[in-house]
Design an enzyme around this catalytic site. Structure first.
Site, short mmCIF file in Angstrom:
data_model
loop_
_atom_site.label_atom_id
_atom_site.label_comp_id
_atom_site.label_asym_id
_atom_site.label_seq_id
_atom_site.Cartn_x
_atom_site.Cartn_y
_atom_site.Cartn_z
N GLU A 52 7.29 -84.91 3.57
CA GLU A 52 8.29 -84.46 4.56
C GLU A 52 8.51 -85.51 5.64
O GLU A 52 7.54 -86.04 6.17
CB GLU A 52 7.82 -83.15 5.18
CG GLU A 52 7.82 -82.01 4.16
CD GLU A 52 7.44 -80.66 4.75
OE1 GLU A 52 7.02 -80.60 5.93
OE2 GLU A 52 7.54 -79.66 4.03
N ARG A 97 4.86 -74.17 1.31
CA ARG A 97 4.50 -75.57 1.48
C ARG A 97 4.91 -76.32 0.23
O ARG A 97 4.78 -75.79 -0.89
CB ARG A 97 2.97 -75.73 1.63
CG ARG A 97 2.41 -75.41 3.02
CD ARG A 97 2.84 -76.43 4.08
NE ARG A 97 2.23 -76.14 5.37
CZ ARG A 97 2.75 -75.35 6.32
NH1 ARG A 97 3.92 -74.77 6.13
NH2 ARG A 97 2.11 -75.15 7.46
N HIS A 114 11.83 -78.04 6.62
CA HIS A 114 10.67 -77.33 7.18
C HIS A 114 11.05 -76.71 8.54
O HIS A 114 10.33 -76.87 9.51
CB HIS A 114 9.47 -78.28 7.32
CG HIS A 114 8.16 -77.55 7.43
ND1 HIS A 114 6.98 -78.05 6.95
CD2 HIS A 114 7.84 -76.36 8.00
CE1 HIS A 114 5.99 -77.21 7.21
NE2 HIS A 114 6.50 -76.17 7.85
N1 LIG Z 1 8.41 -73.20 6.45
C1 LIG Z 1 7.87 -72.83 7.58
O1 LIG Z 1 8.37 -73.15 8.65
C2 LIG Z 1 6.65 -71.96 7.56
C3 LIG Z 1 6.36 -71.15 8.65
C4 LIG Z 1 5.30 -70.24 8.54
C5 LIG Z 1 4.52 -70.22 7.42
N2 LIG Z 1 4.78 -71.09 6.42
C6 LIG Z 1 3.95 -71.07 5.21
O2 LIG Z 1 3.99 -69.75 4.66
C7 LIG Z 1 2.67 -69.33 4.36
C8 LIG Z 1 2.60 -67.83 4.52
O3 LIG Z 1 2.72 -67.48 5.89
P1 LIG Z 1 2.25 -66.04 6.38
O4 LIG Z 1 2.48 -65.97 7.82
O5 LIG Z 1 2.78 -65.00 5.48
O6 LIG Z 1 0.67 -66.17 6.12
P2 LIG Z 1 -0.33 -64.99 5.81
O7 LIG Z 1 -1.68 -65.58 5.95
O8 LIG Z 1 0.01 -63.79 6.60
O9 LIG Z 1 -0.05 -64.64 4.27
C9 LIG Z 1 -0.39 -65.49 3.21
C10 LIG Z 1 -0.65 -64.62 2.00
O10 LIG Z 1 -0.86 -65.48 0.88
C11 LIG Z 1 -1.87 -64.88 0.09
N3 LIG Z 1 -2.49 -65.82 -0.83
C12 LIG Z 1 -3.52 -66.67 -0.61
N4 LIG Z 1 -3.81 -67.33 -1.74
C13 LIG Z 1 -2.93 -66.89 -2.69
C14 LIG Z 1 -2.74 -67.20 -4.05
N5 LIG Z 1 -3.54 -68.05 -4.71
N6 LIG Z 1 -1.74 -66.56 -4.73
C15 LIG Z 1 -0.96 -65.65 -4.09
N7 LIG Z 1 -1.12 -65.30 -2.80
C16 LIG Z 1 -2.09 -65.92 -2.11
C17 LIG Z 1 -2.84 -64.30 1.11
O11 LIG Z 1 -3.66 -63.30 0.54
C18 LIG Z 1 -1.90 -63.75 2.16
O12 LIG Z 1 -1.59 -62.40 1.94
C19 LIG Z 1 1.78 -70.11 5.32
O13 LIG Z 1 0.49 -70.33 4.80
C20 LIG Z 1 2.51 -71.42 5.52
O14 LIG Z 1 2.06 -72.37 4.59
C21 LIG Z 1 5.82 -71.95 6.46
O1 LIG Z 2 2.77 -72.86 8.80
C1 LIG Z 2 3.54 -72.66 9.72
O2 LIG Z 2 3.43 -71.70 10.51
C2 LIG Z 2 4.72 -73.54 9.91
O3 LIG Z 2 4.96 -74.29 8.79
C3 LIG Z 2 4.52 -74.34 11.10
O4 LIG Z 2 5.11 -75.54 10.86
P1 LIG Z 2 5.73 -76.33 12.04
O5 LIG Z 2 4.57 -76.83 12.82
O6 LIG Z 2 6.50 -77.41 11.36
O7 LIG Z 2 6.58 -75.35 12.77
#
Ligand SMILES: NC(=O)c1ccc[n+]([C@@H]2O[C@H](COP(=O)([O-])OP(=O)(O)OC[C@H]3O[C@@H](n4cnc5c(N)ncnc54)[C@H](O)[C@@H]3O)[C@@H](O)[C@H]2O)c1
Ligand SMILES: O=C(O)[C@H](O)COP(=O)(O)O
Length: 346
Positions: free
Chosen positions: A273, A244, A292
């Site tokens: 964004e 994020r 994103h």
């Molecule tokens: N760009 C995109 O399209 C997209 C899509 C999916 C997820 N994301 C982002 O990626 C992140 C991770 O996704 P995920 O599926 O792996 O989630 P997840 O919940 O499986 O993993 C997140 C990890 O972050 C760790 N965490 C929490 N606080 C922390 C800290 N202070 N320092 C280090 N680690 C910490 C948690 O313990 C966990 O293991 C989501 O929270 C979301 O913001 C973005």
């Molecule tokens: O946190 C997520 O899983 C993704 O960032 C979802 O974002 P989106 O709604 O833009 O696909």
């Protein structure tokens, strides 16, 4: 009894509606993204569930799940955030209201992990500079675009859950990388099973050739990677984030790029964004940018919307849904569900 879900989203994925339609206990009503607070509350007040499927700047502020909105929706039992992230929803406010907050972590992990590794490769191979030069008809001496390979490099992951774990697997298996992970909530054995060595942030920053962010945006991670952290990274580091915007400080990153301390950056997420066209990071030659879209694949969208629909279905059937982000809510949530639906989820 029908369990009604209020859905607000910018890209309705048919899988959500199909999965809900296959469950006779579920009914979906649409909250238009343009709804003002009066219209939204009118629709949502008949709902037990709310699926907020839009990211932070796409979801109007009055549709973010916070104390103010929850106060207007006393019948709401459960909220599903857009995907893995839940920065449009305040977990503490949900807990205070006895509302369970679920996410769909894992559903888009493949799409995001592939994107993150793509950004790493693109940055190391200097794709942004070559791409811009070629498109501008300014092909240059190839030696000026000398790249580096990922094989054998040290990759540092800040957060190692579903996405980080998959990144670790890919870069180890395909490129023989050493993977360091800083994740305060995952123990060393679990990280080792994901192919990563648990380290503190200082060691990760000091040793990684590539730093990639994979933690959620929470009050604790906002601004986690600032001037001091960029300075503590190795000179020539590649910085990647698909997590994020707001976890890293964009001004500090720009300074580190301009100083040549950070060699290049692959950025999928932004403070605002979409970022304004004049955003200086978009104009930096060593920045590879996306909008994103890491999780915006057919497969990931189909997965996360199905996971969300199934979670509502679990609750409607009297079972405790998986992936509750605020587990401390469970006793009060169970009590509220019993009062509303007649059965307490176990
Ligand atoms: N760009 C995109 O399209 C997209 C899509 C999916 C997820 N994301 C982002 O990626 C992140 C991770 O996704 P995920 O599926 O792996 O989630 P997840 O919940 O499986 O993993 C997140 C990890 O972050 C760790 N965490 C929490 N606080 C922390 C800290 N202070 N320092 C280090 N680690 C910490 C948690 O313990 C966990 O293991 C989501 O929270 C979301 O913001 C973005
Ligand atoms: O946190 C997520 O899983 C993704 O960032 C979802 O974002 P989106 O709604 O833009 O696909």
């Amino acid at each position: 009894m029908t369990f009604r879900i209020g859905y607000v989203g910018y890209v309705p994925h048919q899988n959500f509606f199909d999965t809900c339609a296959a469950d006779p206990g579920l009914e979906v009503v649409r909250v238009p993204l343009e709804a003002d607070i009066g219209e939204a509350v009118q629709i949502l007040s008949s709902c037990h569930g709310y699926y907020a499927m839009a990211s932070r700047d796409e979801l109007p502020r009055h549709l973010h799940v916070n104390e103010a909105l929850l106060a207007k929706l006393p019948h709401l039992l459960m909220v599903a955030s857009t995907g893995a992230g839940y920065d449009t929803c305040d977990p503490d406010a949900c807990t205070a209201a006895g509302v369970a907050l679920v996410n769909q972590a894992g559903g888009n992990a493949e799409g995001v992990a592939e994107h993150a590794v793509g950004l790493m490769l693109g940055c190391l191979k200097r794709v942004p500079e070559a791409h811009a030069a070629m498109k501008a008809g300014q092909a240059q001496d190839r030696g000026a675009l000398m790249g580096r390979e990922l094989r054998g490099r040290v990759v540092g992951l800040v957060g190692c859950g579903h996405v980080g774990g998959r990144v670790a697997e890919i870069v180890r298996a395909a490129f023989g990388c050493e993977v360091l992970a800083c994740d305060p909530f995952v123990d060393a054995d679990t990280l080792a099973a994901r192919g990563a060595t648990k380290v503190e942030m200082d060691e990760l920053l000091a040793r990684a050739d590539v730093v990639s962010l994979h933690c959620p945006l929470t009050p604790a991670t906002r601004g986690l990677i600032g001037r001091a952290q960029f300075a503590a990274m190795k000179k020539g580091v590649v910085f990647v984030t698909t997590a994020r915007g707001s976890i890293h400080d964009e001004d500090a990153l720009l300074e580190a790029l301009e100083a040549g301390h950070v060699a290049s950056a692959g950025l999928d997420v932004w403070e605002v964004e979409p970022p304004p066209p004049s955003h200086p990071l978009l104009h930096h030659p060593a920045v590879m940018a996306s909008q994103h879209t890491a999780g915006v694949t057919h497969e990931s969208r189909a997965n996360i919307t199905k996971i969300a629909a199934l979670a509502f279905g679990e609750l409607a059937a009297g079972r405790m849904p998986p992936r509750i982000v605020n587990p401390e809510v469970k006793p009060r949530f169970a009590e509220r569900v019993r009062a509303a639906l007649g059965t307490a989820p176990a």
